[in-house]
Design an enzyme around this catalytic site. Structure first.
Site, PDB file in Angstrom:
ATOM      1  N   ASP A  88       0.838  -1.207   0.000  1.00 33.40           N
ATOM      2  CA  ASP A  88       0.000   0.000   0.000  1.00 33.40           C
ATOM      3  C   ASP A  88       0.868   1.250   0.000  1.00 33.40           C
ATOM      4  O   ASP A  88       1.537   1.553   0.989  1.00 33.40           O
ATOM      5  CB  ASP A  88      -0.907   0.011   1.228  1.00 33.40           C
ATOM      6  CG  ASP A  88      -2.017  -1.016   1.139  1.00 33.40           C
ATOM      7  OD1 ASP A  88      -2.792  -0.945   0.165  1.00 33.40           O
ATOM      8  OD2 ASP A  88      -2.107  -1.887   2.017  1.00 33.40           O
ATOM      9  N   ASP A 131     -10.002  -5.378  -1.488  1.00 38.95           N
ATOM     10  CA  ASP A 131      -9.095  -4.914  -0.435  1.00 38.95           C
ATOM     11  C   ASP A 131      -9.882  -4.133   0.608  1.00 38.95           C
ATOM     12  O   ASP A 131     -10.488  -3.109   0.295  1.00 38.95           O
ATOM     13  CB  ASP A 131      -8.010  -4.025  -1.065  1.00 38.95           C
ATOM     14  CG  ASP A 131      -7.008  -3.487  -0.054  1.00 38.95           C
ATOM     15  OD1 ASP A 131      -7.103  -3.818   1.141  1.00 38.95           O
ATOM     16  OD2 ASP A 131      -6.108  -2.722  -0.464  1.00 38.95           O
TER      17      ASP A 131
END
Length: 224
Positions: A36, A177
Site C-alpha cells: 500500500d 481490499d
C-alpha cells in the site's frame, strides 16, 4: 475461475522486521505481497516508497509484489516501482490525468496493470480501457488506514465487475481490499473476487499459517 490468490498487506506487518515477517507469511501459504503506497496527499497517510520494495527483493523475497498506488500524480512513480521489483501496479483512475496512458506505461515497464475503485466510484472508467487492464481492484473500505470494516455494498459491485470481466473475454483478475477476513471471505469469493488482500486479519494473528489455512478452507467451500 482462476485460482484464488491471498495477498497479505504489509501495512499491517511488523515494520521493524519487515523482511522476516514477509518471508514468514509466505512460508505460511500466502501467494502475493500487497504493497500500500500512500502519499499523504491523495489519502491521509504516508507509507512506503520504491526503496522498501527494492529492500524486500534484496532481502530475497521472490513472490509477486502487488503495488497499490494511492498517490497523485501516478506516472512519475510507476517506473521506479517497476525497477524496484513490482509485478502488479494499480492506481485510482481519478489520480491520473490520462488513464489509458498510465495503464500503458505500467505495461511498458513490464508489469501487470490495474485500476482501483473506491467504494463510491463507478465502474464506468473500465469501459474503454479493458484491453489494457490486468487487475480490477475494488476497495471495500475507504483507503488510508488498515483495520477498517468491510463495506457490504461491495458485494453487489463485485458481482457487477465480475460480469464486466467475464463478458469482456480478457484475462483480468478481480481483487478486493479492505476488511477481508476468515468469516466473510466466502461470500466475497462467491460474489466474484479471486484475489484477496488481507492485512490485520493475517498479520494481526500470532499464527499466520493457521489463519491462512482457515481462509483456504472457506475458499474451498465456495469452489466446491
Amino acid at each position: 475461475m482462476k485460482p484464488y490468490l491471498i495477498a497479505p498487506s504489509i501495512l499491517s506487518a511488523d515494520l521493524a522486521r519487515l523482511g522476516d515477517d514477509v518471508q514468514n507469511v509466505l512460508n505460511a501459504g500466502a501467494d502475493v505481497i500487497h504493497f500500500d503506497v500512500m502519499d499523504n496527499h491523495y489519502v491521509p497517510n504516508l507509507t512506503f516508497g520504491p526503496a522498501v520494495c527494492q529492500a524486500l527483493r534484496d532481502y530475497g523475497i521472490t513472490a509477486p509484489i502487488d503495488v497499490h498506488l494511492m498517490v497523485k500524480p501516478v506516472d512519475r512513480i510507476i517506473p521506479d516501482f517497476a525497477k524496484a521489483g513490482a509485478n502488479y501496479i494499480t492506481f485510482h483512475p481519478e489520480s491520473s490525468e490520462h488513464i489509458d496512458r498510465s495503464l500503458q506505461l505500467i505495461r511498458d515497464c513490464g508489469c501487470k496493470s490495474g485500476l482501483v475503485f473506491n467504494p463510491a466510484m463507478p465502474l464506468s472508467y473500465l469501459d474503454y480501457v479493458l484491453d489494457k487492464v490486468d487487475v480490477v481492484l475494488l476497495m471495500s473500505v475507504n483507503p488510508g488506514f488498515g483495520g477498517q470494516s468491510f463495506i457490504p455494498a461491495t458485494l453487489k459491485k463485485l458481482q457487477q465487475a465480475r460480469k464486466i470481466i467475464d463478458e469482456s473475454g480478457y484475462d483480468i483478475r478481480l481483487e478486493v481490499d479492505g476488511g477481508v477476513k476468515v468469516d466473510n471471505i466466502a461470500e466475497i469469493a462467491a460474489a466474484g473476487a479471486d484475489m484477496f488482500v488481507a492485512g490485520s486479519a493475517i498479520f494481526g494473528k500470532p499464527d499466520y499459517k493457521q489463519v491462512i489455512d482457515q481462509i483456504r478452507t472457506q475458499l474451498a467451500s465456495v469452489s466446491a
